[in-house]
Motif scaffolding. Structure first.
Motif, PDB file in Angstrom:
ATOM      1  N   VAL A 113       0.877  -1.164   0.000  1.00  0.00           N
ATOM      2  CA  VAL A 113       0.000   0.000   0.000  1.00  0.00           C
ATOM      3  C   VAL A 113       0.916   1.215   0.000  1.00  0.00           C
ATOM      4  O   VAL A 113       1.852   1.299   0.789  1.00  0.00           O
ATOM      5  CB  VAL A 113      -0.905   0.041   1.253  1.00  0.00           C
ATOM      6  CG1 VAL A 113      -1.764   1.297   1.255  1.00  0.00           C
ATOM      7  CG2 VAL A 113      -1.762  -1.196   1.348  1.00  0.00           C
ATOM      8  N   THR A 114       0.648   2.139  -0.897  1.00  0.00           N
ATOM      9  CA  THR A 114       1.427   3.361  -0.940  1.00  0.00           C
ATOM     10  C   THR A 114       0.557   4.510  -1.411  1.00  0.00           C
ATOM     11  O   THR A 114      -0.562   4.297  -1.887  1.00  0.00           O
ATOM     12  CB  THR A 114       2.678   3.215  -1.841  1.00  0.00           C
ATOM     13  OG1 THR A 114       3.455   4.412  -1.775  1.00  0.00           O
ATOM     14  CG2 THR A 114       2.298   2.933  -3.277  1.00  0.00           C
ATOM     15  N   TRP A 115       1.078   5.707  -1.297  1.00  0.00           N
ATOM     16  CA  TRP A 115       0.350   6.898  -1.717  1.00  0.00           C
ATOM     17  C   TRP A 115       0.736   7.307  -3.126  1.00  0.00           C
ATOM     18  O   TRP A 115       0.161   8.244  -3.684  1.00  0.00           O
ATOM     19  CB  TRP A 115       0.596   8.052  -0.750  1.00  0.00           C
ATOM     20  CG  TRP A 115       2.037   8.431  -0.607  1.00  0.00           C
ATOM     21  CD1 TRP A 115       2.932   7.895   0.266  1.00  0.00           C
ATOM     22  CD2 TRP A 115       2.758   9.417  -1.334  1.00  0.00           C
ATOM     23  NE1 TRP A 115       4.169   8.478   0.114  1.00  0.00           N
ATOM     24  CE2 TRP A 115       4.085   9.423  -0.874  1.00  0.00           C
ATOM     25  CE3 TRP A 115       2.412  10.298  -2.352  1.00  0.00           C
ATOM     26  CZ2 TRP A 115       5.071  10.262  -1.371  1.00  0.00           C
ATOM     27  CZ3 TRP A 115       3.397  11.135  -2.858  1.00  0.00           C
ATOM     28  CH2 TRP A 115       4.700  11.122  -2.367  1.00  0.00           C
ATOM     29  N   LEU A 116       1.690   6.621  -3.736  1.00  0.00           N
ATOM     30  CA  LEU A 116       2.139   6.988  -5.079  1.00  0.00           C
ATOM     31  C   LEU A 116       1.042   6.703  -6.107  1.00  0.00           C
ATOM     32  O   LEU A 116       0.357   5.688  -6.017  1.00  0.00           O
ATOM     33  CB  LEU A 116       3.401   6.208  -5.443  1.00  0.00           C
ATOM     34  CG  LEU A 116       4.614   6.468  -4.551  1.00  0.00           C
ATOM     35  CD1 LEU A 116       5.735   5.504  -4.897  1.00  0.00           C
ATOM     36  CD2 LEU A 116       5.074   7.909  -4.675  1.00  0.00           C
ATOM     37  N   PRO A 117       0.889   7.568  -7.103  1.00  0.00           N
ATOM     38  CA  PRO A 117      -0.106   7.316  -8.153  1.00  0.00           C
ATOM     39  C   PRO A 117       0.228   6.032  -8.912  1.00  0.00           C
ATOM     40  O   PRO A 117       1.349   5.531  -8.847  1.00  0.00           O
ATOM     41  CB  PRO A 117       0.027   8.540  -9.077  1.00  0.00           C
ATOM     42  CG  PRO A 117       0.855   9.530  -8.355  1.00  0.00           C
ATOM     43  CD  PRO A 117       1.618   8.812  -7.292  1.00  0.00           C
ATOM     44  N   ALA A 118      -0.736   5.511  -9.667  1.00  0.00           N
ATOM     45  CA  ALA A 118      -0.557   4.264 -10.411  1.00  0.00           C
ATOM     46  C   ALA A 118       0.688   4.340 -11.288  1.00  0.00           C
ATOM     47  O   ALA A 118       0.883   5.296 -12.029  1.00  0.00           O
ATOM     48  CB  ALA A 118      -1.794   3.978 -11.253  1.00  0.00           C
ATOM     49  N   HIS A 119       1.547   3.348 -11.173  1.00  0.00           N
ATOM     50  CA  HIS A 119       2.769   3.234 -11.975  1.00  0.00           C
ATOM     51  C   HIS A 119       3.319   1.819 -11.792  1.00  0.00           C
ATOM     52  O   HIS A 119       2.760   1.017 -11.078  1.00  0.00           O
ATOM     53  CB  HIS A 119       3.800   4.284 -11.544  1.00  0.00           C
ATOM     54  CG  HIS A 119       4.358   4.014 -10.176  1.00  0.00           C
ATOM     55  ND1 HIS A 119       3.615   4.185  -9.035  1.00  0.00           N
ATOM     56  CD2 HIS A 119       5.555   3.536  -9.777  1.00  0.00           C
ATOM     57  CE1 HIS A 119       4.349   3.853  -7.977  1.00  0.00           C
ATOM     58  NE2 HIS A 119       5.520   3.444  -8.400  1.00  0.00           N
ATOM     59  N   GLY A 120       4.428   1.529 -12.450  1.00  0.00           N
ATOM     60  CA  GLY A 120       5.103   0.246 -12.266  1.00  0.00           C
ATOM     61  C   GLY A 120       4.602  -0.864 -13.171  1.00  0.00           C
ATOM     62  O   GLY A 120       4.954  -2.025 -12.979  1.00  0.00           O
ATOM     63  N   GLN A 121       3.819  -0.532 -14.191  1.00  0.00           N
ATOM     64  CA  GLN A 121       3.286  -1.560 -15.067  1.00  0.00           C
ATOM     65  C   GLN A 121       4.389  -2.309 -15.813  1.00  0.00           C
ATOM     66  O   GLN A 121       4.234  -3.490 -16.108  1.00  0.00           O
ATOM     67  CB  GLN A 121       2.296  -0.966 -16.091  1.00  0.00           C
ATOM     68  CG  GLN A 121       1.052  -0.377 -15.487  1.00  0.00           C
ATOM     69  CD  GLN A 121       1.222   1.070 -15.031  1.00  0.00           C
ATOM     70  OE1 GLN A 121       2.303   1.654 -15.061  1.00  0.00           O
ATOM     71  NE2 GLN A 121       0.135   1.661 -14.560  1.00  0.00           N
ATOM     72  N   VAL A 122       5.510  -1.642 -16.100  1.00  0.00           N
ATOM     73  CA  VAL A 122       6.602  -2.285 -16.828  1.00  0.00           C
ATOM     74  C   VAL A 122       7.151  -3.480 -16.045  1.00  0.00           C
ATOM     75  O   VAL A 122       7.652  -4.433 -16.613  1.00  0.00           O
ATOM     76  CB  VAL A 122       7.718  -1.263 -17.190  1.00  0.00           C
ATOM     77  CG1 VAL A 122       8.631  -1.002 -16.010  1.00  0.00           C
ATOM     78  CG2 VAL A 122       8.511  -1.730 -18.387  1.00  0.00           C
ATOM     79  N   VAL A 123       7.034  -3.453 -14.743  1.00  0.00           N
ATOM     80  CA  VAL A 123       7.498  -4.543 -13.889  1.00  0.00           C
ATOM     81  C   VAL A 123       6.383  -5.546 -13.638  1.00  0.00           C
ATOM     82  O   VAL A 123       6.631  -6.664 -13.210  1.00  0.00           O
ATOM     83  CB  VAL A 123       8.033  -3.979 -12.549  1.00  0.00           C
ATOM     84  CG1 VAL A 123       8.551  -5.076 -11.643  1.00  0.00           C
ATOM     85  CG2 VAL A 123       9.099  -2.949 -12.787  1.00  0.00           C
ATOM     86  N   GLY A 124       5.144  -5.166 -13.886  1.00  0.00           N
ATOM     87  CA  GLY A 124       4.020  -6.061 -13.664  1.00  0.00           C
ATOM     88  C   GLY A 124       3.109  -5.657 -12.530  1.00  0.00           C
ATOM     89  O   GLY A 124       2.180  -6.392 -12.195  1.00  0.00           O
ATOM     90  N   PHE A 125       3.361  -4.506 -11.912  1.00  0.00           N
ATOM     91  CA  PHE A 125       2.483  -4.055 -10.829  1.00  0.00           C
ATOM     92  C   PHE A 125       1.099  -3.723 -11.377  1.00  0.00           C
ATOM     93  O   PHE A 125       0.954  -3.156 -12.453  1.00  0.00           O
ATOM     94  CB  PHE A 125       3.034  -2.802 -10.147  1.00  0.00           C
ATOM     95  CG  PHE A 125       4.074  -3.079  -9.107  1.00  0.00           C
ATOM     96  CD1 PHE A 125       3.722  -3.573  -7.865  1.00  0.00           C
ATOM     97  CD2 PHE A 125       5.410  -2.841  -9.376  1.00  0.00           C
ATOM     98  CE1 PHE A 125       4.687  -3.819  -6.896  1.00  0.00           C
ATOM     99  CE2 PHE A 125       6.385  -3.080  -8.423  1.00  0.00           C
ATOM    100  CZ  PHE A 125       6.021  -3.575  -7.180  1.00  0.00           C
ATOM    101  N   VAL A 126       0.092  -4.077 -10.607  1.00  0.00           N
ATOM    102  CA  VAL A 126      -1.290  -3.701 -10.869  1.00  0.00           C
ATOM    103  C   VAL A 126      -1.700  -2.831  -9.685  1.00  0.00           C
ATOM    104  O   VAL A 126      -1.490  -3.212  -8.535  1.00  0.00           O
ATOM    105  CB  VAL A 126      -2.201  -4.949 -10.958  1.00  0.00           C
ATOM    106  CG1 VAL A 126      -3.658  -4.547 -11.092  1.00  0.00           C
ATOM    107  CG2 VAL A 126      -1.760  -5.849 -12.100  1.00  0.00           C
ATOM    108  N   SER A 127      -2.266  -1.676  -9.974  1.00  0.00           N
ATOM    109  CA  SER A 127      -2.645  -0.736  -8.925  1.00  0.00           C
ATOM    110  C   SER A 127      -4.159  -0.619  -8.873  1.00  0.00           C
ATOM    111  O   SER A 127      -4.810  -0.469  -9.901  1.00  0.00           O
ATOM    112  CB  SER A 127      -2.026   0.627  -9.204  1.00  0.00           C
ATOM    113  OG  SER A 127      -2.486   1.583  -8.292  1.00  0.00           O
TER     114      SER A 127
END
Length: 187
Positions: A113-127
């Motif tokens: 859980v974080t406060w950062l906006p949606a990102h990290g899709q290149v690594v496979g994160f789903v937000s």
């Protein structure tokens, strides 16, 4: 740095240390800690076919706030690049640990859980957004305090959109995308 700022940083540092011991977190590279918990919630199906069900083991990802604070001042872009480099290193260590550590053999999904906006899709994160309930309000206040105390760039500290989001990363997505972590910044 003001006296109030230093006092808040010291207090939150103590809270982080207590939290690390209480939940038996392990250090994952320079910016992440890893814990383990049971998933509580509805069944989730991820795009790679991974199914997460109630009571499954999950890996809980936590930021190392002191390491992030140590990134230093600078433009949001410069601090962001330093953070992305350290995050890539931590994710490579997560991938390695997931492959060899028997205590993680039953973990198919990592969550944070974080406060950062949606990102990290290149690594496979789903937000996904967190439901706006009492926990959401507490986490929003907590993240605003954390960003004021620990965020290394003034533009990050001064943001008013510190809303909690869930981040999900399946073991398969991490393994598939870890090669992309060699030199690219997470987007």
């Amino acid at each position: 740095m003001s006296i109030a700022h230093r006092a808040a940083q010291r207090m939150l540092g103590w809270v982080d240390a207590w939290y690390y011991r209480r939940y038996r977190l392990r250090t994952l590279g320079p910016v992440l800690f890893l814990g383990k918990a049971r998933y509580r919630g509805p069944s989730l199906q991820f795009d790679d076919g991974t199914l997460l069900q109630e009571n499954d083991s999950i890996g809980r990802l936590h930021f190392n706030n002191a390491s992030i604070a140590a990134l230093g001042e600078g433009s949001m872009q410069r601090v962001g690049f330093r953070f992305a480099r350290l995050m890539r290193e931590s994710l490579r260590q997560l991938d390695q640990m997931a492959r060899v550590d028997p205590s993680l053999s039953d973990v198919r999904v990592f969550q944070g859980v974080t406060w950062l906006p949606a990102h990290g899709q290149v690594v496979g994160f789903v937000s996904t957004p967190l439901p706006k309930d009492f926990r959401w309000r507490l986490l929003t206040a907590h993240f605003r305090l954390l960003s004021w105390v620990f965020a290394p760039a003034a533009k990050i500290r001064d943001r008013d959109d510190a809303e909690p989001r869930l981040y999900w990363l399946t073991r398969d997505a991490l393994a598939k995308n870890v090669g992309k972590l060699k030199g690219e910044a997470a987007s």
